[in-house]
Design a protein around this motif. Sequence first.
Motif, mmCIF file in Angstrom:
data_model
loop_
_atom_site.group_PDB
_atom_site.id
_atom_site.type_symbol
_atom_site.label_atom_id
_atom_site.label_comp_id
_atom_site.label_asym_id
_atom_site.label_seq_id
_atom_site.Cartn_x
_atom_site.Cartn_y
_atom_site.Cartn_z
ATOM 1 N N ALA A 1 4.205 53.815 30.084
ATOM 2 C CA ALA A 1 5.119 54.460 31.024
ATOM 3 C C ALA A 1 5.262 55.947 30.704
ATOM 4 C CB ALA A 1 6.479 53.775 31.002
ATOM 5 N N ILE B 1 9.930 57.532 32.914
ATOM 6 C CA ILE B 1 9.266 58.286 33.982
ATOM 7 C C ILE B 1 10.270 59.201 34.671
ATOM 8 C CG2 ILE B 1 8.167 58.094 36.253
ATOM 9 C CD1 ILE B 1 6.748 55.606 35.295
ATOM 10 N N LEU C 1 11.896 53.070 35.775
ATOM 11 C CA LEU C 1 11.749 53.367 34.354
ATOM 12 C C LEU C 1 12.333 54.725 34.013
ATOM 13 C CD1 LEU C 1 8.101 52.093 33.733
ATOM 14 C CD2 LEU C 1 10.252 50.897 33.336
ATOM 15 N N ARG D 1 -2.381 51.935 37.530
ATOM 16 C CA ARG D 1 -2.859 53.017 36.674
ATOM 17 C C ARG D 1 -4.218 53.538 37.142
ATOM 18 N NH1 ARG D 1 -2.026 50.414 30.886
ATOM 19 N NH2 ARG D 1 -1.747 48.518 32.108
ATOM 20 N N THR E 1 10.918 54.869 41.059
ATOM 21 C CA THR E 1 10.691 54.221 39.765
ATOM 22 C C THR E 1 11.951 53.534 39.257
ATOM 23 O OG1 THR E 1 9.897 54.567 37.514
ATOM 24 C CG2 THR E 1 11.244 56.320 38.468
ATOM 25 N N ASP F 1 5.223 52.203 38.806
ATOM 26 C CA ASP F 1 5.433 51.704 37.448
ATOM 27 C C ASP F 1 5.360 50.177 37.364
ATOM 28 O OD1 ASP F 1 7.751 50.944 38.737
ATOM 29 O OD2 ASP F 1 9.001 52.451 37.770
#
Length: 585
Positions: A499, A524, A521, A455, A519, A491
């Motif tokens: 997320a 996302i 996720l 992040r 990714t 992620d």
Amino acid sequence: MLEELNVRNYALIDNLSVSFEGGLNILTGETGAGKSIIVGALSFLLGAKAETSVIRTGSEEASVSAVVSIREDNRDALDWLASRDIAAEDGRIIVRRNIKTSGRSSIYIQDAPLSRNDLEQCMGLLFDLHGQHSHESLLHKEIHRKYLDRFAGLENEAAQFNGIFLNLADKKRTLETSAANERDRDARLEILRYAIEEIDKAAVKNGESRELEAESKRLASFEKLAGQVNSAAAALFEDEPSVLSLTRRVRTAMDNAAAIDGELSAMQQRTENLYYEAEDLAEEFRSYRDALRYEPGRLEEVEERLALLYRLRKKYGGAASGSGIEEDGILAYRNAAEAEIDALSNAGENRGKLGAEIALLEKDLAGRASALGAKRRSAAAKLGDRISTILKSLGMPNARFEVGVNNRGQSAEPQKTSMVIGPWGAEDVEFLISANAGEPLKDLSRIASGGELSRVMLAIKTALTGEHTGAVSDSKRISDSQETLVFDEIDTGIGGEVALAVGDYLRKIGGIKQIFCVTHLASIAVRADNHLRVEKKTGGGRTTTVISVLSADTLRGEIARMLAGDAGGAAALAHADELLKKYKK
């Protein structure tokens, strides 16, 4: 921007061709499907090192090519190409790289062959790739200064500073070497002058040893040579019959025969030529034999001269070859010695000039360092606030980010500060973070969570583009030159609301950059402007990685699979529809 990627015989990829769009490009697929292979192929094209192990089993070579468009305002990339006489056509270049099983590789941009280092430089002006572990580069403090300078628009100024610093360091080394040489100057001058005197006294001429060796060989075998010469002379023009008398008889006979039968005229001409050639040869041979003399003592002189040239070569340089000793090395040493004598004789004057140049450079560098430091401190506060704000939106509500800009050193006197200048300025830049309320600021290496590091990397990239402000004009103003960002599994270690926030920020950056993101996720993936699925397929006893662009119908199934592992389940599809409706543009 990457418009088209073509991959052949790379790992599990047989033959793959895919087109990409601007904005957010999402790559998904089951674990092990080959998503990392796609990123690896792109990394290969961007200049990463490669081993022959990437070549598909049974193939002789792997190749990756791409069509890349370049914005008109990307002067860094366009100037780099122009400096190598490479022209973009309609704003596009074709990049190609392959590697063979022998380990040999070839690289081309357009039709210009380049080195891997060249490729890495050029692609670095267009792409920024962050692999699964590349966010760990944030732990290296030298990258912090680069990010701050990029944010502040100081990259060119820092590069100019570094160039002056290196020039100053080189001049200081030269001055130190000159001072050290001064102590040995007289001894060195004596050695050099003796060498010049010895070479001049010998009157060395380049190539003379070859002539002397030929003469030595002739003199050493003079008796045998004379015997063979006399034998050849007898056969050629002294004996009866001789070659010359025989060719004279043949010529006369052929002249008479040709007068009777014209068909013999061609042969008559040849015999006439033969006679004149024999006559010329006899004349030259008489001159050679008449000049052939044996001079007592000459062989000794030649051998002594050769020995002298050999000793000079051993002392001062030269090259031994099958045809003799070359003297060019001896003469080159003599010229170099003369130049060094001139330099040493003027060393005092040169050191004075060099010292004055160093003083001017030091003053210039100090002024530049002060100005650069002030700009960095001003920009550091803005960057720290900007990243802190972004981190709060990325699920770190209590995060506090600071860009430390600290002097490189202080004097022994507490009241005075001494400027200690390094290659990039007079300060060290370090990223500091407090991830939780009440915690002191710490360096990034103290962050235990890979998700937090991911992040932070995303926050930095967002801050560098300025997209978090929502103002396109502002983002363009401070955006770096790289047009395409690649995130491989950014992620890692996140989920839920975090997320969603990451997906939101990726989409925002996609408003001004082309983004590639691998990714797992769904929260996302639903933000994608262009969604691609990577799969493994088996056929003919071979496994192949393929990639496909998802349509609206196939996208539902892929999001459902990512949510629940069931691409056809009603509940998973309903959830997928809900996410797509809420977050899809």
